[in-house]
Every structure is written in structure tokens, then in C-alpha cells.
Design a protein around this motif. Structure first.
Motif, mmCIF file in Angstrom:
data_model
loop_
_atom_site.group_PDB
_atom_site.id
_atom_site.type_symbol
_atom_site.label_atom_id
_atom_site.label_comp_id
_atom_site.label_asym_id
_atom_site.label_seq_id
_atom_site.Cartn_x
_atom_site.Cartn_y
_atom_site.Cartn_z
ATOM 1 N N VAL A 11 0.844 -1.192 0.000
ATOM 2 C CA VAL A 11 0.000 0.000 0.000
ATOM 3 C C VAL A 11 0.881 1.244 0.000
ATOM 4 O O VAL A 11 2.011 1.213 0.489
ATOM 5 C CB VAL A 11 -0.936 0.031 1.227
ATOM 6 N N PRO A 12 0.394 2.350 -0.552
ATOM 7 C CA PRO A 12 1.174 3.595 -0.533
ATOM 8 C C PRO A 12 1.099 4.264 0.827
ATOM 9 O O PRO A 12 0.133 4.079 1.581
ATOM 10 C CB PRO A 12 0.475 4.446 -1.593
ATOM 11 N N GLY A 14 0.216 6.793 3.598
ATOM 12 C CA GLY A 14 -0.996 7.573 3.753
ATOM 13 C C GLY A 14 -2.285 6.790 3.547
ATOM 14 O O GLY A 14 -3.378 7.297 3.826
ATOM 15 N N ASP A 15 -2.138 5.546 3.093
ATOM 16 C CA ASP A 15 -3.317 4.721 2.844
ATOM 17 C C ASP A 15 -3.932 4.236 4.160
ATOM 18 O O ASP A 15 -3.324 4.350 5.232
ATOM 19 C CB ASP A 15 -2.932 3.524 1.969
ATOM 20 N N SER A 16 -5.154 3.672 4.075
ATOM 21 C CA SER A 16 -5.893 3.263 5.284
ATOM 22 C C SER A 16 -6.502 1.873 5.129
ATOM 23 O O SER A 16 -7.732 1.731 5.071
ATOM 24 C CB SER A 16 -6.981 4.287 5.603
ATOM 25 N N PRO A 17 -5.705 0.847 5.105
ATOM 26 C CA PRO A 17 -6.252 -0.502 4.988
ATOM 27 C C PRO A 17 -6.770 -1.028 6.323
ATOM 28 O O PRO A 17 -6.485 -0.463 7.388
ATOM 29 C CB PRO A 17 -5.044 -1.323 4.530
ATOM 30 N N ARG A 18 -7.520 -2.097 6.249
ATOM 31 C CA ARG A 18 -8.037 -2.744 7.451
ATOM 32 C C ARG A 18 -7.629 -4.206 7.454
ATOM 33 O O ARG A 18 -7.863 -4.922 6.478
ATOM 34 C CB ARG A 18 -9.563 -2.632 7.520
ATOM 35 N N ARG A 66 -3.874 6.677 15.118
ATOM 36 C CA ARG A 66 -3.861 6.240 13.723
ATOM 37 C C ARG A 66 -4.545 4.883 13.538
ATOM 38 O O ARG A 66 -5.193 4.648 12.518
ATOM 39 C CB ARG A 66 -2.432 6.146 13.200
ATOM 40 N N GLN A 81 -8.097 -1.303 12.042
ATOM 41 C CA GLN A 81 -8.173 -0.227 11.056
ATOM 42 C C GLN A 81 -6.910 0.608 11.168
ATOM 43 O O GLN A 81 -6.632 1.172 12.231
ATOM 44 C CB GLN A 81 -9.405 0.639 11.298
ATOM 45 N N ASN A 83 -4.855 3.791 9.727
ATOM 46 C CA ASN A 83 -4.975 5.037 8.965
ATOM 47 C C ASN A 83 -3.613 5.716 8.844
ATOM 48 O O ASN A 83 -2.745 5.572 9.713
ATOM 49 C CB ASN A 83 -5.962 5.981 9.641
ATOM 50 N N ASN A 84 -3.458 6.448 7.761
ATOM 51 C CA ASN A 84 -2.244 7.242 7.562
ATOM 52 C C ASN A 84 -0.983 6.395 7.746
ATOM 53 O O ASN A 84 -0.095 6.736 8.545
ATOM 54 C CB ASN A 84 -2.232 8.435 8.506
ATOM 55 N N VAL A 118 4.491 -0.788 3.207
ATOM 56 C CA VAL A 118 4.094 0.581 2.916
ATOM 57 C C VAL A 118 5.172 1.238 2.063
ATOM 58 O O VAL A 118 6.320 1.361 2.490
ATOM 59 C CB VAL A 118 3.880 1.384 4.208
#
Length: 120
Positions: A11-12, A14-18, A66, A81, A83-84, A118
Motif C-alpha cells: 500500500v502507498p 498515507g493509505d488506510s487498509p483494514r 492512527r 483499522q 490510517n495514515n 508501505v
């Protein structure tokens, strides 16, 4: 009880995966649950936890504000979750379950881990 983690990947920043951790064999409410992570060349470290049968949570300082840990009793699933995300969050993430009220340093059960990478 068996734990199956999923939701990782590349993921890049700043992304927000769960992340998800499916629990089978026993109701999730019988366990304190949590997440740990292990980055390359480093020891496994605590990320977040939720107490047995309640919504009391605690977090490592480096994820406060986060990441959010939660459970869904109907789905018998633990979530994280995130975030960021930052490049330093790159690690294999493990879910864990403990028969105690609080998640201990050495939980009773572990999932197999899911890789989160990341990119900057």
C-alpha cells in the motif's frame, strides 16, 4: 481456537487498509484479542489490544490516533483499522488471543501473520 489473519499487501504511504482476523472454534468474546507486528530484523512488538468481552482498548504509542482495534461478535472477527500508514509501519502483522482478561505478552494463540508493506 484458530486465528486467520488477512488484509495485508503493498500500500502507498498515507493509505488506510483494514486487517481482519477470523476466529474459529470458540466465540471471540471469550478472549482478550490483539495485534503484534514484526519488522525485518526487529523483534515482535505489541500494537493494540482489546480486553475479553468488553470494549476497553490499549495501543502502542507509535500507533495511537492512527490505528483502531475492534471486534465483531456476530462475525467472530477481530479488526485493525490502520490510517495514515507510514513506511515504518511495514511489518508482518499477527493477531493473537489470550484466555486472560488482558492480552498478555505471550498470548495463548497466534494467527499466521499478514504482510503489510508501505511504499513511500
Amino acid at each position: 481456537v484458530q486465528l486467520q489473519a488477512s488484509g495485508g499487501g503493498l500500500v502507498p504511504a498515507g493509505d488506510s487498509p483494514r486487517l481482519s482476523c477470523a476466529v474459529s472454534g470458540r466465540p471471540i468474546g471469550r478472549y482478550a484479542m490483539g495485534w503484534f507486528r514484526q519488522a525485518p530484523g526487529k523483534e515482535r512488538e505489541f500494537v493494540a489490544a482489546i480486553v475479553r468481552g468488553d470494549a476497553i482498548t490499549r495501543y502502542a504509542d507509535f500507533v495511537k490516533g492512527r490505528f483502531t482495534i475492534s471486534t465483531d461478535n456476530a462475525e467472530n472477527t477481530l479488526y485493525l483499522q490502520m490510517n495514515n500508514l507510514k513506511p515504518e509501519d511495514t511489518a508482518v502483522y499477527y493477531c493473537a488471543a489470550d484466555r486472560s482478561y488482558y492480552l498478555g505478552e505471550k498470548p495463548d494463540y497466534w494467527g499466521q501473520g499478514t504482510q503489510v508493506t508501505v511504499s513511500s
